[in-house]
Design a protein around this motif. Structure first.
Motif, PDB file in Angstrom:
ATOM      1  N   ASP A   1       0.812  -1.219   0.000  1.00  0.00           N
ATOM      2  CA  ASP A   1       0.000   0.000   0.000  1.00  0.00           C
ATOM      3  C   ASP A   1       0.846   1.271   0.000  1.00  0.00           C
ATOM      4  O   ASP A   1       0.412   2.299  -0.514  1.00  0.00           O
ATOM      5  CB  ASP A   1      -0.932   0.031   1.213  1.00  0.00           C
ATOM      6  N   GLN A   2       2.011   1.219   0.586  1.00  0.00           N
ATOM      7  CA  GLN A   2       2.853   2.416   0.677  1.00  0.00           C
ATOM      8  C   GLN A   2       4.026   2.313  -0.291  1.00  0.00           C
ATOM      9  O   GLN A   2       5.169   2.159   0.105  1.00  0.00           O
ATOM     10  CB  GLN A   2       3.332   2.615   2.113  1.00  0.00           C
ATOM     11  N   ARG A   3       3.681   2.426  -1.581  1.00  0.00           N
ATOM     12  CA  ARG A   3       4.707   2.361  -2.618  1.00  0.00           C
ATOM     13  C   ARG A   3       5.208   3.767  -2.921  1.00  0.00           C
ATOM     14  O   ARG A   3       4.507   4.750  -2.716  1.00  0.00           O
ATOM     15  CB  ARG A   3       4.124   1.704  -3.876  1.00  0.00           C
TER      16      ARG A   3
ATOM     17  N   LYS B   1       5.725 -10.289   6.946  1.00  0.00           N
ATOM     18  CA  LYS B   1       4.360  -9.787   7.090  1.00  0.00           C
ATOM     19  C   LYS B   1       4.050  -8.973   5.838  1.00  0.00           C
ATOM     20  O   LYS B   1       4.881  -8.195   5.375  1.00  0.00           O
ATOM     21  CB  LYS B   1       4.225  -8.881   8.321  1.00  0.00           C
ATOM     22  N   VAL B   2       2.852  -9.138   5.312  1.00  0.00           N
ATOM     23  CA  VAL B   2       2.442  -8.407   4.122  1.00  0.00           C
ATOM     24  C   VAL B   2       1.253  -7.517   4.473  1.00  0.00           C
ATOM     25  O   VAL B   2       0.275  -7.979   5.055  1.00  0.00           O
ATOM     26  CB  VAL B   2       2.054  -9.371   2.978  1.00  0.00           C
ATOM     27  N   VAL B   3       1.381  -6.250   4.116  1.00  0.00           N
ATOM     28  CA  VAL B   3       0.310  -5.273   4.315  1.00  0.00           C
ATOM     29  C   VAL B   3      -0.245  -4.928   2.936  1.00  0.00           C
ATOM     30  O   VAL B   3       0.506  -4.529   2.042  1.00  0.00           O
ATOM     31  CB  VAL B   3       0.840  -3.991   5.008  1.00  0.00           C
ATOM     32  N   ILE B   4      -1.563  -5.096   2.790  1.00  0.00           N
ATOM     33  CA  ILE B   4      -2.185  -4.841   1.489  1.00  0.00           C
ATOM     34  C   ILE B   4      -3.662  -4.522   1.681  1.00  0.00           C
ATOM     35  O   ILE B   4      -4.322  -5.082   2.554  1.00  0.00           O
ATOM     36  CB  ILE B   4      -2.006  -6.044   0.533  1.00  0.00           C
ATOM     37  N   SER B   5      -4.167  -3.614   0.871  1.00  0.00           N
ATOM     38  CA  SER B   5      -5.594  -3.297   0.891  1.00  0.00           C
ATOM     39  C   SER B   5      -6.333  -4.241  -0.042  1.00  0.00           C
ATOM     40  O   SER B   5      -5.942  -4.424  -1.188  1.00  0.00           O
ATOM     41  CB  SER B   5      -5.839  -1.855   0.444  1.00  0.00           C
ATOM     42  N   THR B   6      -7.394  -4.802   0.468  1.00  0.00           N
ATOM     43  CA  THR B   6      -8.259  -5.640  -0.363  1.00  0.00           C
ATOM     44  C   THR B   6      -9.676  -5.088  -0.392  1.00  0.00           C
ATOM     45  O   THR B   6     -10.553  -5.683  -0.997  1.00  0.00           O
ATOM     46  CB  THR B   6      -8.277  -7.089   0.163  1.00  0.00           C
ATOM     47  N   ASN B   7      -9.878  -3.944   0.271  1.00  0.00           N
ATOM     48  CA  ASN B   7     -11.192  -3.334   0.375  1.00  0.00           C
ATOM     49  C   ASN B   7     -11.004  -1.817   0.384  1.00  0.00           C
ATOM     50  O   ASN B   7     -10.210  -1.298   1.152  1.00  0.00           O
ATOM     51  CB  ASN B   7     -11.850  -3.813   1.669  1.00  0.00           C
TER      52      ASN B   7
ATOM     53  N   GLY C   1     -12.298  -0.397   3.964  1.00  0.00           N
ATOM     54  CA  GLY C   1     -11.723  -0.864   5.220  1.00  0.00           C
ATOM     55  C   GLY C   1     -10.229  -0.626   5.321  1.00  0.00           C
ATOM     56  O   GLY C   1      -9.576  -0.182   4.372  1.00  0.00           O
ATOM     57  N   PRO C   2      -9.679  -0.953   6.486  1.00  0.00           N
ATOM     58  CA  PRO C   2      -8.226  -0.809   6.675  1.00  0.00           C
ATOM     59  C   PRO C   2      -7.469  -1.882   5.897  1.00  0.00           C
ATOM     60  O   PRO C   2      -8.045  -2.870   5.446  1.00  0.00           O
ATOM     61  CB  PRO C   2      -8.061  -1.001   8.190  1.00  0.00           C
ATOM     62  N   SER C   3      -6.183  -1.676   5.768  1.00  0.00           N
ATOM     63  CA  SER C   3      -5.316  -2.666   5.134  1.00  0.00           C
ATOM     64  C   SER C   3      -5.310  -3.947   5.957  1.00  0.00           C
ATOM     65  O   SER C   3      -5.493  -3.917   7.172  1.00  0.00           O
ATOM     66  CB  SER C   3      -3.889  -2.129   5.023  1.00  0.00           C
ATOM     67  N   SER C   4      -5.065  -5.049   5.292  1.00  0.00           N
ATOM     68  CA  SER C   4      -4.910  -6.330   5.971  1.00  0.00           C
ATOM     69  C   SER C   4      -3.425  -6.613   6.150  1.00  0.00           C
ATOM     70  O   SER C   4      -2.605  -6.246   5.301  1.00  0.00           O
ATOM     71  CB  SER C   4      -5.532  -7.458   5.142  1.00  0.00           C
ATOM     72  N   THR C   5      -3.084  -7.269   7.241  1.00  0.00           N
ATOM     73  CA  THR C   5      -1.714  -7.726   7.462  1.00  0.00           C
ATOM     74  C   THR C   5      -1.765  -9.243   7.578  1.00  0.00           C
ATOM     75  O   THR C   5      -2.496  -9.785   8.416  1.00  0.00           O
ATOM     76  CB  THR C   5      -1.116  -7.120   8.740  1.00  0.00           C
ATOM     77  N   VAL C   6      -1.013  -9.926   6.726  1.00  0.00           N
ATOM     78  CA  VAL C   6      -1.026 -11.386   6.699  1.00  0.00           C
ATOM     79  C   VAL C   6       0.401 -11.928   6.743  1.00  0.00           C
ATOM     80  O   VAL C   6       1.350 -11.236   6.375  1.00  0.00           O
ATOM     81  CB  VAL C   6      -1.754 -11.924   5.448  1.00  0.00           C
TER      82      VAL C   6
END
Length: 185
Positions: free
Chosen positions: A83-85, A119-125, A128-133
């Motif tokens: 998300d923060q590129r 850990k991967v931070v990415i928006s899928t919505n 909503g907030p970003s997901s961390t997986v």
């Protein structure tokens, strides 16, 4: 130890996970080299020209997007934040600069030798907030390869629209190329 002996030693004695990481790194480098070669052959006006008819950004915009994703993975720290590129606009308008960065990415990738957890931070919505997986560098290398191939397919369409001829494999998934090799037309 000779280069051949050293390479054989690595093949037979390198732990399986490191062999897998090396293979994924090599596959990504091959793809980025194809892209870099194409980019370095382009005139800046075509490279940075958006396509209104296809409702797509420029070839440069797609190259920048690809580079941003690789940079997200290669930044140290155990967290990949898609998300923060950086979104360096100069990559979109300067094919020479983009080619240099692609070559530097290949060099950086070649230093990756094992698949650590990440850990991967990415928006899928959108709302909503970003997901961390949890993930691993090997998994992210698989994603990068697929993502890059997808954008190279779009770049291929933009190139064709500008009467630029590309090799038939440019922007085509490895699985599709394998299938086509085994099917008689």
């Amino acid at each position: 130890m000779s280069v051949v002996t050293g390479n054989l030693w690595k093949l037979y004695f390198m732990p399986e996970q490191e062999n897998q990481t090396k293979k994924l790194v090599d596959d990504n480098i091959l793809l980025l080299n194809q892209l870099a070669q194409f980019v370095q052959e382009q005139a800046s006006q075509i490279y940075s020209l958006p396509n209104e008819q296809l409702q797509s950004g420029s070839i440069g915009a797609h190259v920048r997007h690809i580079i941003d994703h690789y940079l997200s993975v290669l930044v140290d720290g155990g967290v990949v934040n898609y998300d923060q590129r950086e979104r360096d606009a100069n990559i979109e308008i300067n094919a020479t600069y983009a080619g240099d960065i692609l070559n530097a990415l290949c060099s950086e990738l070649s230093d990756l030798s094992k698949s650590d957890s990440v850990k991967v931070v990415i928006s899928t919505n959108v709302e909503g907030p970003s997901s961390t997986v949890d993930s691993a560098y090997d998994r992210e290398l698989c994603f990068l390869h697929s993502h890059t191939t997808h954008h190279m397919a779009i770049i291929r369409l933009l190139a064709i629209h500008n009467n630029i001829v590309l090799p038939c494999y440019f922007g085509k998934a490895a699985s599709t190329q394998k299938f086509e090799k085994n099917v008689q037309f």
